[in-house]
Every structure is written in C-alpha cells, then in structure tokens.
Design a protein around this motif. Structure first.
Motif, PDB file in Angstrom:
ATOM      1  N   ALA A   4       0.751  -1.416   0.031  1.00 25.97           N
ATOM      2  CA  ALA A   4       0.074   0.168   0.015  1.00 25.97           C
ATOM      3  C   ALA A   4       1.529   1.133   0.056  1.00 25.97           C
ATOM      4  O   ALA A   4       2.128   1.365   0.090  1.00 25.97           O
ATOM      5  N   VAL A   5       0.545   2.308   0.020  1.00 17.89           N
ATOM      6  CA  VAL A   5       0.881   3.831  -0.153  1.00 17.89           C
ATOM      7  C   VAL A   5       0.613   4.526   1.563  1.00 17.89           C
ATOM      8  O   VAL A   5      -0.375   3.746   1.801  1.00 17.89           O
ATOM      9  N   TYR A   6       1.646   3.961   2.565  1.00 14.64           N
ATOM     10  CA  TYR A   6       1.979   4.470   3.782  1.00 14.64           C
ATOM     11  C   TYR A   6       1.836   6.259   4.162  1.00 14.64           C
ATOM     12  O   TYR A   6       2.444   6.412   3.374  1.00 14.64           O
ATOM     13  N   TYR A   7       1.316   6.878   4.671  1.00 11.24           N
ATOM     14  CA  TYR A   7       1.061   7.544   5.227  1.00 11.24           C
ATOM     15  C   TYR A   7       1.361   7.854   6.186  1.00 11.24           C
ATOM     16  O   TYR A   7       0.680   7.852   7.344  1.00 11.24           O
ATOM     17  N   CYS A   8       1.598   9.070   7.022  1.00 14.13           N
ATOM     18  CA  CYS A   8       1.754   9.538   8.286  1.00 14.13           C
ATOM     19  C   CYS A   8       0.560  10.886   8.412  1.00 14.13           C
ATOM     20  O   CYS A   8       0.451  11.708   8.068  1.00 14.13           O
ATOM     21  N   ARG A   9       0.367  10.536   9.668  1.00 16.16           N
ATOM     22  CA  ARG A   9      -0.344  11.952  10.138  1.00 16.16           C
ATOM     23  C   ARG A   9      -0.409  12.807  11.335  1.00 16.16           C
ATOM     24  O   ARG A   9      -0.301  11.462  12.449  1.00 16.16           O
ATOM     25  N   PHE A  10      -0.171  13.871  11.381  1.00 21.19           N
ATOM     26  CA  PHE A  10      -0.131  14.305  12.598  1.00 21.19           C
ATOM     27  C   PHE A  10      -0.547  14.940  13.264  1.00 21.19           C
ATOM     28  O   PHE A  10      -1.602  16.283  12.417  1.00 21.19           O
ATOM     29  N   VAL A  11      -1.418  15.090  14.203  1.00 23.52           N
ATOM     30  CA  VAL A  11      -2.283  16.074  14.952  1.00 23.52           C
ATOM     31  C   VAL A  11      -1.389  17.564  15.725  1.00 23.52           C
ATOM     32  O   VAL A  11      -1.853  16.604  16.732  1.00 23.52           O
ATOM     33  N   VAL A  12      -1.699  18.782  15.707  1.00 20.99           N
ATOM     34  CA  VAL A  12      -1.116  19.374  16.438  1.00 20.99           C
ATOM     35  C   VAL A  12      -2.257  20.662  16.024  1.00 20.99           C
ATOM     36  O   VAL A  12      -2.862  21.454  15.829  1.00 20.99           O
ATOM     37  N   VAL A  13      -1.917  20.883  18.015  1.00 24.26           N
ATOM     38  CA  VAL A  13      -3.299  22.240  18.107  1.00 24.26           C
ATOM     39  C   VAL A  13      -4.379  21.305  17.376  1.00 24.26           C
ATOM     40  O   VAL A  13      -4.531  23.000  17.351  1.00 24.26           O
ATOM     41  N   GLY A  14      -4.941  20.167  17.585  1.00 25.23           N
ATOM     42  CA  GLY A  14      -6.101  19.597  16.865  1.00 25.23           C
ATOM     43  C   GLY A  14      -6.361  20.496  15.030  1.00 25.23           C
ATOM     44  O   GLY A  14      -7.904  19.969  14.454  1.00 25.23           O
ATOM     45  N   ARG A  15      -5.222  20.512  14.425  1.00 25.34           N
ATOM     46  CA  ARG A  15      -5.427  20.494  13.296  1.00 25.34           C
ATOM     47  C   ARG A  15      -4.359  19.017  12.601  1.00 25.34           C
ATOM     48  O   ARG A  15      -3.620  18.807  13.440  1.00 25.34           O
ATOM     49  N   ASP A  16      -5.173  19.112  11.254  1.00 25.30           N
ATOM     50  CA  ASP A  16      -4.842  17.431  10.850  1.00 25.30           C
ATOM     51  C   ASP A  16      -3.138  17.099  10.351  1.00 25.30           C
ATOM     52  O   ASP A  16      -3.147  18.993   9.603  1.00 25.30           O
ATOM     53  N   TYR A  17      -2.384  17.029  10.080  1.00 26.94           N
ATOM     54  CA  TYR A  17      -1.371  17.575   8.865  1.00 26.94           C
ATOM     55  C   TYR A  17      -0.875  15.996   8.351  1.00 26.94           C
ATOM     56  O   TYR A  17      -0.747  14.602   9.129  1.00 26.94           O
ATOM     57  N   TRP A  18      -0.628  15.573   7.058  1.00 31.29           N
ATOM     58  CA  TRP A  18      -0.208  14.520   6.478  1.00 31.29           C
ATOM     59  C   TRP A  18       0.948  15.234   5.477  1.00 31.29           C
ATOM     60  O   TRP A  18       1.004  16.053   5.148  1.00 31.29           O
ATOM     61  N   GLY A  19       1.632  13.594   5.496  1.00 33.83           N
ATOM     62  CA  GLY A  19       2.795  13.178   4.180  1.00 33.83           C
ATOM     63  C   GLY A  19       2.249  12.972   3.342  1.00 33.83           C
ATOM     64  O   GLY A  19       1.322  12.812   3.204  1.00 33.83           O
ATOM     65  N   GLN A  20       3.023  13.345   2.419  1.00 32.45           N
ATOM     66  CA  GLN A  20       2.809  12.677   1.237  1.00 32.45           C
ATOM     67  C   GLN A  20       2.615  11.309   0.449  1.00 32.45           C
ATOM     68  O   GLN A  20       1.804  11.125  -0.354  1.00 32.45           O
ATOM     69  N   GLY A  21       2.977  10.864   1.346  1.00 30.58           N
ATOM     70  CA  GLY A  21       2.866   9.098   0.931  1.00 30.58           C
ATOM     71  C   GLY A  21       4.118   8.445   0.928  1.00 30.58           C
ATOM     72  O   GLY A  21       4.677   8.706  -0.170  1.00 30.58           O
ATOM     73  N   THR A  22       4.792   7.213   1.025  1.00 36.67           N
ATOM     74  CA  THR A  22       5.437   6.575   0.864  1.00 36.67           C
ATOM     75  C   THR A  22       5.296   4.849   0.005  1.00 36.67           C
ATOM     76  O   THR A  22       3.767   4.117   1.395  1.00 36.67           O
ATOM     77  N   GLN A  23       4.896   4.479  -1.061  1.00 37.33           N
ATOM     78  CA  GLN A  23       5.493   3.840  -1.498  1.00 37.33           C
ATOM     79  C   GLN A  23       5.995   2.072  -0.568  1.00 37.33           C
ATOM     80  O   GLN A  23       7.144   2.107  -0.393  1.00 37.33           O
ATOM     81  N   VAL A  24       4.791   1.078   0.297  1.00 43.59           N
ATOM     82  CA  VAL A  24       5.525  -0.331   0.628  1.00 43.59           C
ATOM     83  C   VAL A  24       5.304  -1.015  -0.182  1.00 43.59           C
ATOM     84  O   VAL A  24       3.701  -1.282  -0.682  1.00 43.59           O
ATOM     85  N   THR A  25       5.911  -2.085  -1.051  1.00 47.86           N
ATOM     86  CA  THR A  25       5.312  -3.329  -2.297  1.00 47.86           C
ATOM     87  C   THR A  25       6.325  -4.142  -1.332  1.00 47.86           C
ATOM     88  O   THR A  25       7.565  -4.596  -1.440  1.00 47.86           O
ATOM     89  N   VAL A  26       5.341  -5.563  -1.446  1.00 47.58           N
ATOM     90  CA  VAL A  26       5.816  -6.177  -0.794  1.00 47.58           C
ATOM     91  C   VAL A  26       5.725  -7.515  -1.835  1.00 47.58           C
ATOM     92  O   VAL A  26       4.008  -7.921  -2.701  1.00 47.58           O
ATOM     93  N   SER A  27       6.674  -8.543  -2.385  1.00 40.87           N
ATOM     94  CA  SER A  27       6.533  -9.101  -3.934  1.00 40.87           C
ATOM     95  C   SER A  27       7.365 -10.442  -3.412  1.00 40.87           C
ATOM     96  O   SER A  27       9.169  -9.724  -2.774  1.00 40.87           O
ATOM     97  N   SER A  28       7.464 -11.229  -3.978  1.00 44.78           N
ATOM     98  CA  SER A  28       8.601 -12.210  -4.397  1.00 44.78           C
ATOM     99  C   SER A  28       8.717 -11.872  -5.607  1.00 44.78           C
ATOM    100  O   SER A  28       9.887 -13.172  -6.157  1.00 44.78           O
TER     101      SER A  28
END
Length: 115
Positions: free
Chosen positions: A91-115
């Motif tokens: 999936a694409v993994y995103y981080c989220r921070f809550v700072v003084v009641g406001r949401d902030y999101w990262g741009q996402g980083t791809q994680v691929t699990v494959s053989s």
C-alpha cells in the motif's frame, strides 16, 4: 506551516522488514497524536497504528504483533517498524500528525511486498 516528509518505503519480499520514518518541519510546539495510515489500490485509507503524546499506542488487528510505532518528540518524528511483512501489506503509507487540533498529512511512501 507544518510539513511532513516520509521515508523508508520500498520493495521487500514476504517475511522481510522495513522501517518508515516521518519527520515534521515548521513551527511546532506540541504534537498531540501521530499515526500511520495506508491505502491500497481501490481501497479506503485505513489506520495502521497510532501513538499519543504519552506514548499510548493502538494498532489495526491485521498488524498487531508485527508492526511497532514509536515517536521521538525531540525530533518531531514518528517511526513504523514493520516486520514479517505480507503481500497484503502492500500500500501507500501516510503519516498523520495532529497539532493543536489540526490534521497534517505526509505525501505518502510506497511499500510493496512481493516475491
């Protein structure tokens, strides 16, 4: 303005490990809550793990025992250690921070699990 930058994604074989990082920049006094979310193609964005300012944690059932979230308040950084990765963790993994009641999101980083 708060900006989040993720790193650490990539391609890994099933059973492997990755460590994601997310660092916040800008004027930040206190980060109340930090979390990691993921979104697979065609699916909604779901919570993977969260951590409070007091280091209380919660995890999605699908990752319990395999993933560990941690934070470094001095560095405004949250980490996600992912072990025993499965195909369904892809999936694409995103981080989220809550700072003084406001949401902030990262741009996402791809994680691929494959053989």
């Amino acid at each position: 303005q708060v900006q989040l930058v993720e790193s650490g994604g990539g391609l890994v074989q099933p059973g492997g490990s990755l460590r994601l990082s997310c660092v916040a920049s800008g004027t930040i006094f206190t980060i109340d809550h930090m979390g990691w979310y993921r979104q697979a193609p065609g699916k909604e964005r779901d919570l993977v793990a969260g951590i409070t300012r007091g280091a209380g944690t919660n995890y999605a059932d699908s990752v319990k025992g395999r993933f560990t979230i941690s934070r470094d308040n001095a560095k405004n950084t949250v980490y996600l250690q992912m072990n025993s990765l499965k195909l369904e963790d892809t999936a694409v993994y995103y981080c989220r921070f809550v700072v003084v009641g406001r949401d902030y999101w990262g741009q996402g980083t791809q994680v691929t699990v494959s053989s």
